[in-house]
Design an enzyme around this catalytic site. Structure first.
Site, mmCIF file in Angstrom:
data_model
loop_
_atom_site.group_PDB
_atom_site.id
_atom_site.type_symbol
_atom_site.label_atom_id
_atom_site.label_comp_id
_atom_site.label_asym_id
_atom_site.label_seq_id
_atom_site.Cartn_x
_atom_site.Cartn_y
_atom_site.Cartn_z
ATOM 1 N N HIS A 424 25.050 49.888 50.866
ATOM 2 C CA HIS A 424 23.941 48.942 50.859
ATOM 3 C C HIS A 424 23.525 48.534 49.445
ATOM 4 O O HIS A 424 22.782 47.570 49.259
ATOM 5 C CB HIS A 424 22.738 49.531 51.610
ATOM 6 C CG HIS A 424 21.996 48.525 52.434
ATOM 7 N ND1 HIS A 424 21.507 47.346 51.923
ATOM 8 C CD2 HIS A 424 21.676 48.508 53.751
ATOM 9 C CE1 HIS A 424 20.885 46.669 52.866
ATOM 10 N NE2 HIS A 424 20.986 47.343 54.003
ATOM 11 N N ASP A 428 24.356 43.719 51.682
ATOM 12 C CA ASP A 428 23.232 43.655 52.605
ATOM 13 C C ASP A 428 23.734 43.404 54.029
ATOM 14 O O ASP A 428 24.888 43.004 54.235
ATOM 15 C CB ASP A 428 22.260 42.549 52.200
ATOM 16 C CG ASP A 428 21.575 42.840 50.868
ATOM 17 O OD1 ASP A 428 21.370 44.037 50.574
ATOM 18 O OD2 ASP A 428 21.266 41.884 50.137
#
Length: 451
Positions: A424, A428
């Protein structure tokens, strides 16, 4: 011709290796090109060939030792050749020590030698491999006369001793002794050891009190109780590396796994249509498709160093392959500019060499993205762990024949779920979703590959 055998450098990033097995003992003849020893790195095990013919005169690195690349591990020379300078050059003991040791050996007197009063251990000349075998088999090597150079005890001497003094035991008794942890050497019997002899000295008296009295005579139950317990097994070097890297990956990357179902029917038709030209697998097709999509999503193909994204304008596809003793990620270089046939051929060659233990470190390094396929094992969905320093990995699940509604009618389609685990820090949720959507487009319309 004499030579110093060294720890080889098997790849650009290799700095050290573990010598796991000598195929020859000190004093044994060696032919040039013959397998002399095996080296294990953090990724693979390689068989190393002898550089010259001769006698393995000196082992400088014992089995299990880890040393830096290009460090001397052994000396091969003719039997009558002076290797004192080679010993000094390699950092080993001086050849004078060997001469002195031989001179200090007491001469055998005429008549029968008193084998019950062996000399001090430091006067027994024995090769490291022979000593290891002797200790493993509880053999007192001081009582054995060596046949190697300078009367050194070598591997064949120990093996001959073991064979000549082998305990006579029935196959059933031998198996039972192993199951019940019975030392056969402690069974004193003239003649062949049988099953009943093993049972008599087994630990049946230690059956837990919770066992009902009526079951005490039930031998199968007793044998199972005796076998219950714990066993400690050391990790192989490969498994230790896998464990450390998985732990590192989880601690470094904050990950999310995204799953998307895709219709693989058209890809199946493409696969079947090619079988008369060359055999291709779903993994081969996905390597090609994902390599194409990665060019459009550079963050999925990057790595992270500090606060910097390292973007690659090439795709080196890693493919996880399970072997008997662990997992390897084989790397196919420059997949984004190679055709499907070339990718298929190279991948088959990598898998073949992996099974034959003939890979080089370059075959395992430099990956930018990884695919791992558990579909053939019937896995519905899973969360693969990222292969550092990459930032994403794609898991491939099983193909399921599924009824779906099309134009108001129920039809059967081949559906597959792909699982993308992404770091992450770089990727995203929306970016990961778009990446999977693009993969889905290619999977459901593989003709896009020719555009």
């Amino acid at each position: 011709m004499s030579c110093i055998e060294v720890m080889p450098k098997l790849g650009l990033t290799m700095v050290e290796g573990t010598l796991v097995n000598w195929h020859k003992s000190e004093g044994e003849k060696v032919e040039k090109g013959e397998i002399l020893f095996e080296v294990e790195t953090d990724k693979l095990t390689n068989e190393i060939e002898a550089k010259e013919s001769g006698i393995l005169r000196k082992i400088l690195v014992e089995e299990g030792e880890t040393v830096k690349c290009l460090v001397p591990v052994g000396i091969v020379a003719e039997g009558n050749e002076d290797i004192s300078q080679l010993l000094k050059q390699s950092g080993g003991e001086s050849g004078e020590n060997e001469k002195k040791e031989e001179e200090n050996r007491p001469e055998e007197k005429s008549g029968v030698k008193n084998i019950d009063t062996p000399k001090m251990e430091d006067r027994v000349k024995i090769s490291p491999l022979a000593k290891k075998i002797a200790l493993k088999n509880n053999v007192n090597y001081k009582l054995i006369k060596g046949t190697g150079p300078l009367n050194r005890i070598v591997k064949k001497d120990i093996e001959a001793y073991i064979e000549n003094n082998r305990i006579k035991v029935s196959p059933v008794a031998a198996k039972l002794a192993q199951e019940l942890n019975v030392d056969l050497t402690k069974i004193k019997k003239n003649g062949r050891i049988m099953k009943k002899d093993v049972l008599e000295v087994s630990e049946v008296a230690k059956v837990p009190e919770v066992v009902p009295k009526e079951k005490i005579e039930d031998k199968p139950v007793i044998q199972q109780l005796v076998k219950r317990g714990e066993k400690q097994v050391k990790m192989s070097a490969m498994r230790k590396v896998i464990a450390n890297r998985m732990k590192e990956s989880v601690s470094v990357s904050p990950t999310v796994t995204y799953n998307m179902t895709m219709d693989i029917s058209e890809l199946k038709r493409l696969k079947d249509s090619l079988k008369d030209i060359f055999k291709v697998t779903y993994t081969d097709l996905l390597i090609k498709i994902v390599s194409q999509v990665l060019k459009e999503f550079p963050l999925v193909n990057c790595s992270i160093k500090g606060d910097t994204f390292i973007l690659k304008n090439y795709v080196n596809m890693g493919v996880a392959v399970a072997l008997d003793d662990g997992l390897l990620v084989l790397v196919i270089k420059d997949c984004d500019i190679k055709g499907l046939k070339q990718i298929t051929t190279e991948f088959k060659d990598l898998v073949k060499r992996a099974k034959e233990n003939k890979l080089g470190l370059d075959d395992l390094e430099g990956g930018t993205f990884t695919i791992t396929n558990l579909g053939m094992f019937g896995i519905d969905t899973f969360s693969p762990i990222i292969n550092q320093p990459e930032v994403a990995i794609l898991g491939v699940n099983k193909i399921v024949q599924t009824p779906v509604v099309e134009n108001g009618e129920i039809v059967i389609r081949s559906l597959i779920s792909l699982s993308l685990t992404a770091d992450h820090r770089a990727i995203d949720g929306a970016y990961a979703a778009r990446f999977l959507q693009k993969v889905k487009q290619y999977v459901e319309k593989p003709g896009m590959l020719i555009l």
